[in-house]
Design a protein around this motif. Structure first.
Motif, PDB file in Angstrom:
ATOM      1  N   LEU A   1     -11.172  29.412 -15.580  1.00 19.33           N
ATOM      2  CA  LEU A   1      -9.853  29.350 -14.953  1.00 19.33           C
ATOM      3  C   LEU A   1      -9.403  27.906 -14.700  1.00 19.33           C
ATOM      4  O   LEU A   1      -8.310  27.494 -15.111  1.00 19.33           O
ATOM      5  CB  LEU A   1      -9.930  30.117 -13.624  1.00 19.33           C
ATOM      6  CG  LEU A   1      -8.641  30.309 -12.845  1.00 19.33           C
ATOM      7  CD1 LEU A   1      -7.691  31.182 -13.644  1.00 19.33           C
ATOM      8  CD2 LEU A   1      -8.938  30.946 -11.500  1.00 19.33           C
ATOM      9  N   LEU A   2     -10.256  27.128 -14.045  1.00 20.09           N
ATOM     10  CA  LEU A   2      -9.839  25.799 -13.592  1.00 20.09           C
ATOM     11  C   LEU A   2      -9.493  24.841 -14.735  1.00 20.09           C
ATOM     12  O   LEU A   2      -8.456  24.167 -14.669  1.00 20.09           O
ATOM     13  CB  LEU A   2     -10.904  25.202 -12.672  1.00 20.09           C
ATOM     14  CG  LEU A   2     -11.132  26.001 -11.372  1.00 20.09           C
ATOM     15  CD1 LEU A   2     -12.222  25.366 -10.536  1.00 20.09           C
ATOM     16  CD2 LEU A   2      -9.836  26.110 -10.581  1.00 20.09           C
ATOM     17  N   PRO A   3     -10.318  24.738 -15.794  1.00 15.45           N
ATOM     18  CA  PRO A   3      -9.930  23.828 -16.880  1.00 15.45           C
ATOM     19  C   PRO A   3      -8.582  24.195 -17.488  1.00 15.45           C
ATOM     20  O   PRO A   3      -7.797  23.301 -17.843  1.00 15.45           O
ATOM     21  CB  PRO A   3     -11.047  23.993 -17.919  1.00 15.45           C
ATOM     22  CG  PRO A   3     -12.205  24.484 -17.154  1.00 15.45           C
ATOM     23  CD  PRO A   3     -11.642  25.322 -16.046  1.00 15.45           C
ATOM     24  N   HIS A   4      -8.309  25.490 -17.585  1.00 18.61           N
ATOM     25  CA  HIS A   4      -7.036  25.884 -18.169  1.00 18.61           C
ATOM     26  C   HIS A   4      -5.871  25.500 -17.257  1.00 18.61           C
ATOM     27  O   HIS A   4      -4.820  25.072 -17.725  1.00 18.61           O
ATOM     28  CB  HIS A   4      -7.031  27.387 -18.474  1.00 18.61           C
ATOM     29  CG  HIS A   4      -7.797  27.740 -19.712  1.00 18.61           C
ATOM     30  ND1 HIS A   4      -9.158  27.903 -19.718  1.00 18.61           N
ATOM     31  CD2 HIS A   4      -7.385  27.925 -20.987  1.00 18.61           C
ATOM     32  CE1 HIS A   4      -9.555  28.191 -20.942  1.00 18.61           C
ATOM     33  NE2 HIS A   4      -8.506  28.202 -21.741  1.00 18.61           N
ATOM     34  N   LEU A   5      -6.072  25.650 -15.952  1.00 15.27           N
ATOM     35  CA  LEU A   5      -5.009  25.250 -15.030  1.00 15.27           C
ATOM     36  C   LEU A   5      -4.806  23.735 -15.074  1.00 15.27           C
ATOM     37  O   LEU A   5      -3.683  23.235 -15.078  1.00 15.27           O
ATOM     38  CB  LEU A   5      -5.349  25.712 -13.607  1.00 15.27           C
ATOM     39  CG  LEU A   5      -5.368  27.230 -13.418  1.00 15.27           C
ATOM     40  CD1 LEU A   5      -5.657  27.587 -11.966  1.00 15.27           C
ATOM     41  CD2 LEU A   5      -4.060  27.855 -13.872  1.00 15.27           C
ATOM     42  N   LYS A   6      -5.930  23.029 -15.128  1.00 13.60           N
ATOM     43  CA  LYS A   6      -5.843  21.568 -15.184  1.00 13.60           C
ATOM     44  C   LYS A   6      -5.083  21.123 -16.444  1.00 13.60           C
ATOM     45  O   LYS A   6      -4.202  20.265 -16.388  1.00 13.60           O
ATOM     46  CB  LYS A   6      -7.258  20.977 -15.193  1.00 13.60           C
ATOM     47  CG  LYS A   6      -7.244  19.475 -15.273  1.00 13.60           C
ATOM     48  CD  LYS A   6      -8.620  18.865 -15.136  1.00 13.60           C
ATOM     49  CE  LYS A   6      -8.399  17.374 -15.128  1.00 13.60           C
ATOM     50  NZ  LYS A   6      -9.379  16.532 -15.607  1.00 13.60           N
TER      51      LYS A   6
ATOM     52  N   ALA B   1       2.197  19.726 -18.318  1.00 13.45           N
ATOM     53  CA  ALA B   1       3.489  19.814 -17.646  1.00 13.45           C
ATOM     54  C   ALA B   1       3.890  18.470 -17.061  1.00 13.45           C
ATOM     55  O   ALA B   1       4.945  18.348 -16.454  1.00 13.45           O
ATOM     56  CB  ALA B   1       3.431  20.868 -16.540  1.00 13.45           C
ATOM     57  N   GLY B   2       3.063  17.447 -17.239  1.00 19.96           N
ATOM     58  CA  GLY B   2       3.381  16.128 -16.695  1.00 19.96           C
ATOM     59  C   GLY B   2       3.297  16.103 -15.184  1.00 19.96           C
ATOM     60  O   GLY B   2       4.022  15.351 -14.532  1.00 19.96           O
ATOM     61  N   TYR B   3       2.442  16.948 -14.599  1.00 17.15           N
ATOM     62  CA  TYR B   3       2.223  17.021 -13.144  1.00 17.15           C
ATOM     63  C   TYR B   3       3.501  17.324 -12.386  1.00 17.15           C
ATOM     64  O   TYR B   3       3.707  16.851 -11.270  1.00 17.15           O
ATOM     65  CB  TYR B   3       1.583  15.713 -12.631  1.00 17.15           C
ATOM     66  CG  TYR B   3       0.341  15.346 -13.404  1.00 17.15           C
ATOM     67  CD1 TYR B   3      -0.865  15.997 -13.166  1.00 17.15           C
ATOM     68  CD2 TYR B   3       0.379  14.368 -14.400  1.00 17.15           C
ATOM     69  CE1 TYR B   3      -1.993  15.693 -13.896  1.00 17.15           C
ATOM     70  CE2 TYR B   3      -0.748  14.060 -15.128  1.00 17.15           C
ATOM     71  CZ  TYR B   3      -1.937  14.720 -14.880  1.00 17.15           C
ATOM     72  OH  TYR B   3      -3.048  14.414 -15.606  1.00 17.15           O
ATOM     73  N   ARG B   4       4.401  18.058 -13.008  1.00 14.24           N
ATOM     74  CA  ARG B   4       5.637  18.447 -12.321  1.00 14.24           C
ATOM     75  C   ARG B   4       5.871  19.933 -12.588  1.00 14.24           C
ATOM     76  O   ARG B   4       5.595  20.429 -13.670  1.00 14.24           O
ATOM     77  CB  ARG B   4       6.832  17.655 -12.879  1.00 14.24           C
ATOM     78  CG  ARG B   4       6.819  16.186 -12.524  1.00 14.24           C
ATOM     79  CD  ARG B   4       8.064  15.515 -13.078  1.00 14.24           C
ATOM     80  NE  ARG B   4       8.224  15.784 -14.515  1.00 14.24           N
ATOM     81  CZ  ARG B   4       9.312  16.308 -15.050  1.00 14.24           C
ATOM     82  NH1 ARG B   4      10.330  16.646 -14.308  1.00 14.24           N
ATOM     83  NH2 ARG B   4       9.392  16.506 -16.351  1.00 14.24           N
ATOM     84  N   TRP B   5       6.446  20.622 -11.586  1.00  7.42           N
ATOM     85  CA  TRP B   5       6.732  22.044 -11.778  1.00  7.42           C
ATOM     86  C   TRP B   5       7.732  22.242 -12.904  1.00  7.42           C
ATOM     87  O   TRP B   5       7.653  23.212 -13.641  1.00  7.42           O
ATOM     88  CB  TRP B   5       7.277  22.667 -10.490  1.00  7.42           C
ATOM     89  CG  TRP B   5       6.236  22.769  -9.412  1.00  7.42           C
ATOM     90  CD1 TRP B   5       6.153  22.026  -8.285  1.00  7.42           C
ATOM     91  CD2 TRP B   5       5.125  23.657  -9.383  1.00  7.42           C
ATOM     92  NE1 TRP B   5       5.055  22.399  -7.552  1.00  7.42           N
ATOM     93  CE2 TRP B   5       4.401  23.394  -8.207  1.00  7.42           C
ATOM     94  CE3 TRP B   5       4.658  24.656 -10.255  1.00  7.42           C
ATOM     95  CZ2 TRP B   5       3.244  24.086  -7.859  1.00  7.42           C
ATOM     96  CZ3 TRP B   5       3.497  25.354  -9.913  1.00  7.42           C
ATOM     97  CH2 TRP B   5       2.807  25.052  -8.723  1.00  7.42           C
TER      98      TRP B   5
END
Lengths: 156, 674
Positions: free
Chosen positions: B463-468, B474-478
């Motif tokens: 889960l976590l690597p995929h979210l990262k 996404a360029g760390y933006r929503w």
């Protein structure tokens, strides 16, 4: 080494490792988790081992279902081949909804020293025309015997 | 009259299938445009007539036409109308008609959506699907005609649908499952067409991928629905039994999953081509094997129904023709299509290679466990069964390894990835997975089981690597979340779904409390953290059954609620069924099934406390969603437009591949997604 050959070597090595690991897992697991099937005749004749996980099957004898204690959910019944061989089965738990006297049943468990079968799992038929392959013969013989008995009655 | 129309329509469909299975293939061989183009209208015709036949059976069911034997055996005037409709696929003949209809539907879909392909390819694909339809239609007309009459003695009323099938599960599960099984025939047909053409390139993989994804998504949903249905319907509270019939659907799923991933490599990197073809053949063959196992009754299963050996024989023969024929073709043509591409170290190719190996190894284990009893009986005459412990012992370690590799997936790159890069990106994720994997089960359950800790850790490690990865892309933006291409989103959703399922399986397998207890009215019984009190058992009259309905209070702390498990007696078939009562929650199911009266008003009751069991099905649904999401990727749409531009070059199919093979790697935004 040539990259193509190296890739092939990697692939082959991976594949070989995979095959070896799987084969090991499979063989190891197979040797421990096979449950041989025994008919009532074999159980009575002593062909079925004691204390080893096996499967047995037959028909639930009429009027044989009893509940030995009044506290728990234990149940006992007789499994028969309707041909003279039968043995007792004890099970602690809920019987399948389709479990019924005179119907085919398959149980997984162990024979204890008194030749009582201690079941861990009891399976009954799934619909009224389906008979598990293991007890097809027993079922057919019993059906034939019943039919014979019935026609004998009418002859009288 | 209507049943005769249905049967006649089936014969016509067979005729069209025979034409579809021959003319376009000959046309493609002789490069005859007219013959090749006939595939499209023949495919449409085949679908229309199969549909007419299906509608005729539908009318027979809805109007209670008991002069049709199949209707008389599987319906009843008392049956609610939605079960009359779903009773069509409640037994063998009708479910095969549905199967054939789905096959014709897939063929039509291919005909409608592949006009942009070189006609040599599309006509071959359709021709091969026609040949498969010939097999199905012949099977139905020869061994399992749903329109056989009961004349001259028409029964007054039908024998009713098996009560176990009178359920929402029957309405949705078989159509989904069949859509998956049969859908793999498209991937199979594409593979065979490629072998016939002798040309297997990135374009081929790109055409084949959407179809494979959709079929796989259907099968995933079908299996999940089956698992969920068995869970609440059979009254045992188990969600997977490693039963032959379940394995029959699971085996093509395993190879299908491998196929999806292998196709990615074939499209992006031009590697694994002949292996991909082999997987496509294997997946469809395993679907047919599944049909054989289910329909022939050679294996004992809790899901089995009455069977007929003659049918088994027909399917076996068909299976041998399909497998033998395609493998022969493969042996002759595969050397011509294999390709080379460079990769090394822990590259994405190697990761996907590992994925394939592990999935195929898992398949081998399931295959052996499922068919070993059959081989044993054939060789020795003795009978045995292979129990769930075998499957768990083989399957679980392989899945653990698969999950370990999967965590690396989003940060692996094509051709070459350095270990340093992976370590750089993933060390904190690894630490977080291990820590949270320990802490979460402890908070959740208060006790530690090392297997549950392992499963949670592995789930988080996926889960976590995929979210990262998503957050980075996404360029760390929503607002950037729309940036990754849909194909990448699809992969992400599916892998997150897999992580959910892993966590669900781990937690529910080790923290479930399962007990069969005696409950007397008014006497509380404690199971796990909850107290259960039987209030009463009353009789309830249903439309076609009478039920014993228990009222059981479930209490934890000062919160309580009622559950109503039932035991139903269906009078037409004289069958008793348990109807479990479930309180479904995302974190925990409370599951009660009513057993037998034990005298003195007491009943035996099965009590299951199953934490996070829903995560398994939720995970499966996410996987399917991911599969479908991926094919909405722009590149499939864009390429379709471009392919249409050169439709005029009908006689020179070779152009299609040469053009499409190259540009893939050059696209920065897409090269990273698979």
């Amino acid at each position: 080494m040539h990259p193509v050959r190296r890739n092939r070597l990697i692939t082959v090595l991976f594949a070989l490792t995979g095959v070896a690991v799987t084969a090991g897992l499979v063989l190891n697991a197979l040797s421990e988790n096979i449950n041989l099937f025994y008919t009532p005749e074999e159980v009575v004749a002593g062909a079925a081992p004691e204390g080893v996980r096996i499967r047995v099957g037959g028909l639930v004898a009429d009027g044989s279902i009893s509940r030995p204690d009044t506290e728990g959910v234990d149940v006992e019944f007789v499994v028969s081949d309707m041909d003279g061989s039968d043995f007792r089965v004890r099970y602690s738990g809920l019987l399948p909804a389709l479990f019924r006297e005179g119907q085919g049943v398959i149980a997984t468990g162990r024979l204890d020293e008194n030749r009582m079968f201690i079941a861990e799992e009891v399976l009954a038929r799934h619909d009224e025309t389906y008979v598990p392959a293991e007890i097809m013969d027993i079922h057919n013989n019993a059906k034939a015997a019943q039919a014979a008995a019935r026609s004998a009655q009418y002859d009288d | 009259m209507i049943p005769e129309i249905g049967q006649f329509a089936l014969w016509l469909a067979l005729g069209l299938a025979v034409a579809l299975g021959t003319l376009p293939l000959i046309g493609a061989w002789r490069r005859d445009l007219f013959w090749m183009q006939s595939a499209f209208s023949l495919a449409t015709g085949m679908f229309v007539f199969t549909l007419i036949s299906f509608i005729c059976l539908l009318i027979a069911f809805v109007t209670d036409d008991f002069s049709v034997a199949y209707v008389a055996n599987n319906s009843n005037t008392l049956l609610p109308v939605y079960y009359k409709v779903s009773a069509i696929w409640g037994a063998h003949e009708g479910s095969f008609l549905l199967w054939t209809l789905v096959m014709a539907g897939w063929t039509l879909a291919v005909a409608l959506r592949s006009k942009h392909l070189p006609i040599v390819i599309s006509s071959r694909v359709l021709g091969i699907m026609g040949l498969i339809s010939v097999g199905f239609l012949l099977f139905m007309l020869m061994t399992s005609n749903p329109f056989d009459r009961t004349l001259p003695i028409v029964p007054q009323d039908g024998a009713d649908l098996n009560p176990q099938l009178q359920d929402f599960g029957l309405i949705v599960h078989p159509p989904m499952l069949y859509a998956g099984y049969v859908g793999f025939s498209v991937a199979f047909a594409f593979a065979i067409a490629a072998l016939l053409t002798g040309k297997l390139d990135a374009a081929w993989a790109r055409w084949s991928r959407p179809w494979t994804n959709v079929a796989w998504a259907f099968l995933t949903v079908g299996i999940a629905l089956g698992s969920w249905w068995a869970y609440y319907e059979l009254g045992w509270g188990g969600w997977w039994f490693w039963d032959p019939v379940e394995n029959a659907s699971f085996m093509p799923w395993l190879t299908g999953t491998a196929l999806i991933h292998s196709l990615a490599v074939s499209e992006k990197r031009g590697a694994f081509k002949s292996w991909t073809v082999l997987l496509a053949i294997a997946t469809f063959s395993l679907s047919l094997l599944g049909a054989f196992i289910v329909r022939s009754g050679v294996l004992t299963s809790v899901h089995s129904f009455a069977v007929d050996p003659e049918r088994g024989l027909f399917i076996l023969a068909f299976l041998i023709i399909v497998v033998g024929g395609s493998l022969l073709l493969y042996a002759v043509r595969a050397p011509a299509i294999s390709g080379h591409s460079g990769y090394s170290g822990p590259s994405r190719e190697v990761m996907l290679l590992l994925n394939n190996l592990l999935l195929v190894a898992a398949l081998a284990g399931v295959f052996i466990g499922t068919l070993y009893p059959l081989a044993y009986e054939w060789l020795t005459g003795g009978r045995l069964s292979v129990g769930p412990p075998f499957f768990n012992a083989v399957f679980v370690p392989l899945m653990v390894m698969l999950t370990m590799v999967l965590g690396l997936a989003p940060f692996s790159r094509w051709k070459q990835t350095s270990f340093a890069h992976l370590w750089q990106e993933l060390r904190w994720v690894l630490l977080a997975s291990v820590v949270l994997g320990l802490v979460l089960p402890l908070i959740f359950a208060g006790v530690l089981h090392w297997q549950a800790v392992l499963a949670t850790t592995l789930g988080l490690w996926v889960l976590l690597p995929h979210l990262k990865d998503l957050w980075q892309r996404a360029g760390y933006r929503w607002q950037g979340l729309s940036r990754p291409p849909r194909a990448h989103w699809g992969m992400l959703i599916a892998h997150v779904g897999f992580a959910f399922a892993v966590i669900g399986v781990g937690i529910t397998s080790h923290y479930s409390v399962e007990q069969d207890v005696r409950m007397a009215p008014g006497q509380p019984v404690q199971v796990g953290e909850r107290i259960y009190t039987l209030q009463n058992v009353r009789e309830r009259q249903g439309p076609n059954f009478i039920a014993d309905r228990a009222t059981i209070e479930v209490q934890k702390g000062n919160r309580s609620y009622m559950l109503y498990p039932e035991k139903r007696h269906y009078f037409v078939r004289d069958i008793v069924m348990t109807q479990a009562a479930i309180r479904p929650r995302l974190d925990r199911d409370i599951y009660l099934a009513l057993g037998d009266p034990l005298g003195g008003g007491a009943w035996s009751v099965r009590v299951h406390d199953k934490p996070m069991v829903r995560w398994i099905w939720l995970g499966a649904l996410l996987m399917a969603l991911g599969g479908v999401w991926a094919i909405r990727d722009k590149r499939y749409q864009r390429r379709r437009l471009r392919d249409q531009g050169r439709l005029d070059g009908v006689q020179t199919p070779a152009r299609a591949g040469g053009q499409a093979g190259m540009p893939v790697a050059g696209r920065g935004s897409e090269a990273g997604s698979s």
